[in-house]
Scaffold this active site. Structure first.
Site, PDB file in Angstrom:
ATOM      1  N   GLU A 131       1.147  -1.086  -0.371  1.00 25.70           N
ATOM      2  CA  GLU A 131       0.113   0.211  -0.041  1.00 25.70           C
ATOM      3  C   GLU A 131       0.945   1.059  -0.250  1.00 25.70           C
ATOM      4  O   GLU A 131       1.898   1.443   0.647  1.00 25.70           O
ATOM      5  CB  GLU A 131      -0.897  -0.134   1.113  1.00 25.70           C
ATOM      6  CG  GLU A 131      -2.164  -0.239   0.915  1.00 25.70           C
ATOM      7  CD  GLU A 131      -3.159   0.521   0.511  1.00 25.70           C
ATOM      8  OE1 GLU A 131      -2.293   1.256  -0.713  1.00 25.70           O
ATOM      9  OE2 GLU A 131      -4.091   0.722   0.550  1.00 25.70           O
ATOM     10  N   ASP A 132       0.659   2.061  -0.994  1.00 28.38           N
ATOM     11  CA  ASP A 132       1.387   3.126  -0.686  1.00 28.38           C
ATOM     12  C   ASP A 132       0.696   3.507   0.507  1.00 28.38           C
ATOM     13  O   ASP A 132       2.699   4.892   1.321  1.00 28.38           O
ATOM     14  CB  ASP A 132       0.595   4.190  -1.983  1.00 28.38           C
ATOM     15  CG  ASP A 132      -0.935   4.483  -1.815  1.00 28.38           C
ATOM     16  OD1 ASP A 132      -1.867   3.525  -0.923  1.00 28.38           O
ATOM     17  OD2 ASP A 132      -1.533   5.238  -2.871  1.00 28.38           O
ATOM     18  N   ASP A 135      -4.383   5.915   5.669  1.00 26.95           N
ATOM     19  CA  ASP A 135      -4.468   7.286   6.167  1.00 26.95           C
ATOM     20  C   ASP A 135      -6.068   6.716   7.354  1.00 26.95           C
ATOM     21  O   ASP A 135      -5.877   7.002   8.637  1.00 26.95           O
ATOM     22  CB  ASP A 135      -6.019   8.573   5.295  1.00 26.95           C
ATOM     23  CG  ASP A 135      -5.988   9.014   6.049  1.00 26.95           C
ATOM     24  OD1 ASP A 135      -5.952   9.726   6.682  1.00 26.95           O
ATOM     25  OD2 ASP A 135      -6.554  10.636   4.647  1.00 26.95           O
ATOM     26  N   LYS A 163      -0.603   7.466   8.384  1.00 22.91           N
ATOM     27  CA  LYS A 163      -0.537   9.003   8.251  1.00 22.91           C
ATOM     28  C   LYS A 163      -0.692   8.649  10.088  1.00 22.91           C
ATOM     29  O   LYS A 163      -1.515   8.592  10.280  1.00 22.91           O
ATOM     30  CB  LYS A 163      -2.029   9.852   7.704  1.00 22.91           C
ATOM     31  CG  LYS A 163      -1.128  10.599   6.705  1.00 22.91           C
ATOM     32  CD  LYS A 163      -2.421  10.987   5.956  1.00 22.91           C
ATOM     33  CE  LYS A 163      -2.346  11.809   4.552  1.00 22.91           C
ATOM     34  NZ  LYS A 163      -3.614  12.287   4.161  1.00 22.91           N
ATOM     35  N   PHE A 184      -2.570  16.266   3.676  1.00 25.19           N
ATOM     36  CA  PHE A 184      -2.088  15.727   2.236  1.00 25.19           C
ATOM     37  C   PHE A 184      -1.899  15.582   2.225  1.00 25.19           C
ATOM     38  O   PHE A 184      -0.969  16.389   1.394  1.00 25.19           O
ATOM     39  CB  PHE A 184      -3.401  16.572   1.286  1.00 25.19           C
ATOM     40  CG  PHE A 184      -4.255  15.587   0.675  1.00 25.19           C
ATOM     41  CD1 PHE A 184      -4.886  14.298   0.715  1.00 25.19           C
ATOM     42  CD2 PHE A 184      -3.751  15.748  -0.681  1.00 25.19           C
ATOM     43  CE1 PHE A 184      -5.874  13.791  -0.801  1.00 25.19           C
ATOM     44  CE2 PHE A 184      -4.196  14.902  -2.024  1.00 25.19           C
ATOM     45  CZ  PHE A 184      -4.561  13.810  -1.812  1.00 25.19           C
ATOM     46  N   ASP A 191      -1.177  10.984  -6.329  1.00 29.30           N
ATOM     47  CA  ASP A 191      -2.037  11.871  -7.161  1.00 29.30           C
ATOM     48  C   ASP A 191      -2.604  12.592  -6.653  1.00 29.30           C
ATOM     49  O   ASP A 191      -3.120  13.091  -5.258  1.00 29.30           O
ATOM     50  CB  ASP A 191      -2.205  11.231  -8.427  1.00 29.30           C
ATOM     51  CG  ASP A 191      -3.942  10.698  -8.028  1.00 29.30           C
ATOM     52  OD1 ASP A 191      -3.715  10.180  -6.486  1.00 29.30           O
ATOM     53  OD2 ASP A 191      -4.762  11.161  -8.889  1.00 29.30           O
ATOM     54  N   ARG A 197       2.557  12.165  -9.191  1.00 27.24           N
ATOM     55  CA  ARG A 197       2.337  11.044  -9.083  1.00 27.24           C
ATOM     56  C   ARG A 197       4.149  10.527  -9.126  1.00 27.24           C
ATOM     57  O   ARG A 197       4.703   9.726  -8.682  1.00 27.24           O
ATOM     58  CB  ARG A 197       1.875   9.542  -9.386  1.00 27.24           C
ATOM     59  CG  ARG A 197       0.208   9.332  -9.635  1.00 27.24           C
ATOM     60  CD  ARG A 197       0.236   8.265 -10.451  1.00 27.24           C
ATOM     61  NE  ARG A 197      -1.358   8.603 -10.750  1.00 27.24           N
ATOM     62  CZ  ARG A 197      -2.355   8.026  -9.584  1.00 27.24           C
ATOM     63  NH1 ARG A 197      -2.026   7.456  -8.519  1.00 27.24           N
ATOM     64  NH2 ARG A 197      -3.391   8.005  -9.577  1.00 27.24           N
TER      65      ARG A 197
HETATM   66  P1  5GP Z   1      -7.897   5.378   3.736  1.00 31.95           P
HETATM   67  O1  5GP Z   1      -8.758   4.533   3.425  1.00 31.95           O
HETATM   68  O2  5GP Z   1      -6.679   4.287   4.683  1.00 31.95           O
HETATM   69  O3  5GP Z   1      -8.046   6.402   4.539  1.00 31.95           O
HETATM   70  O4  5GP Z   1      -7.703   6.008   2.502  1.00 31.95           O
HETATM   71  C1  5GP Z   1      -6.064   5.405   2.122  1.00 31.95           C
HETATM   72  C2  5GP Z   1      -6.266   5.683   0.656  1.00 31.95           C
HETATM   73  O5  5GP Z   1      -6.871   7.512   0.456  1.00 31.95           O
HETATM   74  C3  5GP Z   1      -4.688   5.833  -0.217  1.00 31.95           C
HETATM   75  O6  5GP Z   1      -5.264   4.486  -0.835  1.00 31.95           O
HETATM   76  C4  5GP Z   1      -4.952   6.484  -0.822  1.00 31.95           C
HETATM   77  O7  5GP Z   1      -5.154   6.261  -2.383  1.00 31.95           O
HETATM   78  C5  5GP Z   1      -5.920   7.813  -0.129  1.00 31.95           C
HETATM   79  N1  5GP Z   1      -4.989   8.801   0.094  1.00 31.95           N
HETATM   80  C6  5GP Z   1      -5.226   8.597   1.683  1.00 31.95           C
HETATM   81  N2  5GP Z   1      -3.880   9.964   1.945  1.00 31.95           N
HETATM   82  C7  5GP Z   1      -4.346  10.587   0.433  1.00 31.95           C
HETATM   83  C8  5GP Z   1      -2.999  11.441   0.954  1.00 31.95           C
HETATM   84  O8  5GP Z   1      -2.509  12.740   1.803  1.00 31.95           O
HETATM   85  N3  5GP Z   1      -2.291  12.097  -0.883  1.00 31.95           N
HETATM   86  C9  5GP Z   1      -3.187  11.292  -1.786  1.00 31.95           C
HETATM   87  N4  5GP Z   1      -2.928  11.400  -3.118  1.00 31.95           N
HETATM   88  N5  5GP Z   1      -4.210  10.485  -1.752  1.00 31.95           N
HETATM   89  C10 5GP Z   1      -4.385  10.167   0.039  1.00 31.95           C
END
Ligand code: 5GP
Length: 215
Positions: A131-132, A135, A163, A184, A191, A197
């Protein structure tokens, strides 16, 4: 997560030791990335590469004799997965899936739809989700449930960025790259409307969280 899906690893948590907290006040993108929407650099390119080397070495040690299937979540994880795969000294396999989240303008709801599914059958495989960024953790929680239902021999997660303080459920990550402030960010796969990206670093995005936070 269910214990049923866990590997009997020596200590996959070894990669958690010394987890770096990333932030570099005053360090800014230089040309050709001189874009007013880009703020401070949160993780410079050199630190990303160094940490991915550490993660790759840990994966190599933990999965010796049972090479994992790396499952990347498109599109954000594609750059990280590419570098991680090359830092692992095992004959890994690679597959990708794409998901989209339902939610309000700025937050994932945890209700996730699979837009592109995996090509490879997971049963009996040692699966490592790549996973990138995590959040709220809701997307990851969905992915774990969904992939565990396909009866892998084991299921673990490697997340590059986590995060601080936003997770609603325990993350239970076997491998973590960096803890970052709850802002963010873009770059290194992340992206805004498909841009940024290819930045080789991760930095703040100054124009606020976009309505359709990218994957
Ligand atoms: P979660 O379900 O953990 O809240 O969200 C995860 C997904 O939200 C990540 O895989 C990503 O696609 C997007 N995301 C969350 N935070 C960021 C951020 O700071 N920047 C970007 N570009 N995407 C984010």
């Amino acid at each position: 997560m269910s214990l049923a899906g866990r590997l009997e690893l020596p200590d996959p948590a070894s990669a958690r030791v010394g987890l770096p907290a990333a932030r570099h006040p005053g360090l800014r993108p230089t040309p050709p990335w001189d874009d007013p929407a880009l703020g401070e650099i949160i993780v410079p390119a050199s630190e990303l590469q160094e940490r991915i080397g550490v993660l790759g070495a840990a994966v190599t040690a933990d999965y010796a004799g049972r090479p994992p299937l790396l499952v990347g979540v498109l599109k954000g994880a594609c750059i990280f997965l590419s570098d991680l795969a090359r830092a692992v000294g095992l004959p890994v396999e690679v597959d990708f899936m794409a998901v989209s989240s339902y939610g309000d303008a700025t937050r994932t709801s945890g209700v996730v739809r699979i837009v592109k599914d995996l090509d490879i059958d997971l049963s009996g495989r040692h699966v490592l989700i790549v996973e990138d960024i995590v959040d709220s953790g809701l997307t990851l929680s969905f992915l774990r449930r969904n992939l565990l239902a396909r009866h892998p021999a084991s299921l673990e997660v490697c997340a590059l960025l986590v995060k601080d303080g936003l997770q609603e459920t325990p993350l239970d990550l076997a491998y973590e790259g960096f803890r970052i402030p709850p802002e963010f960010v873009v770059g290194y796969g992340l992206d805004v409307a498909e841009r940024y990206r290819n930045l080789p670093f991760v930095c703040e995005y100054l124009e606020g969280e976009p309505a359709a936070g990218g994957r």
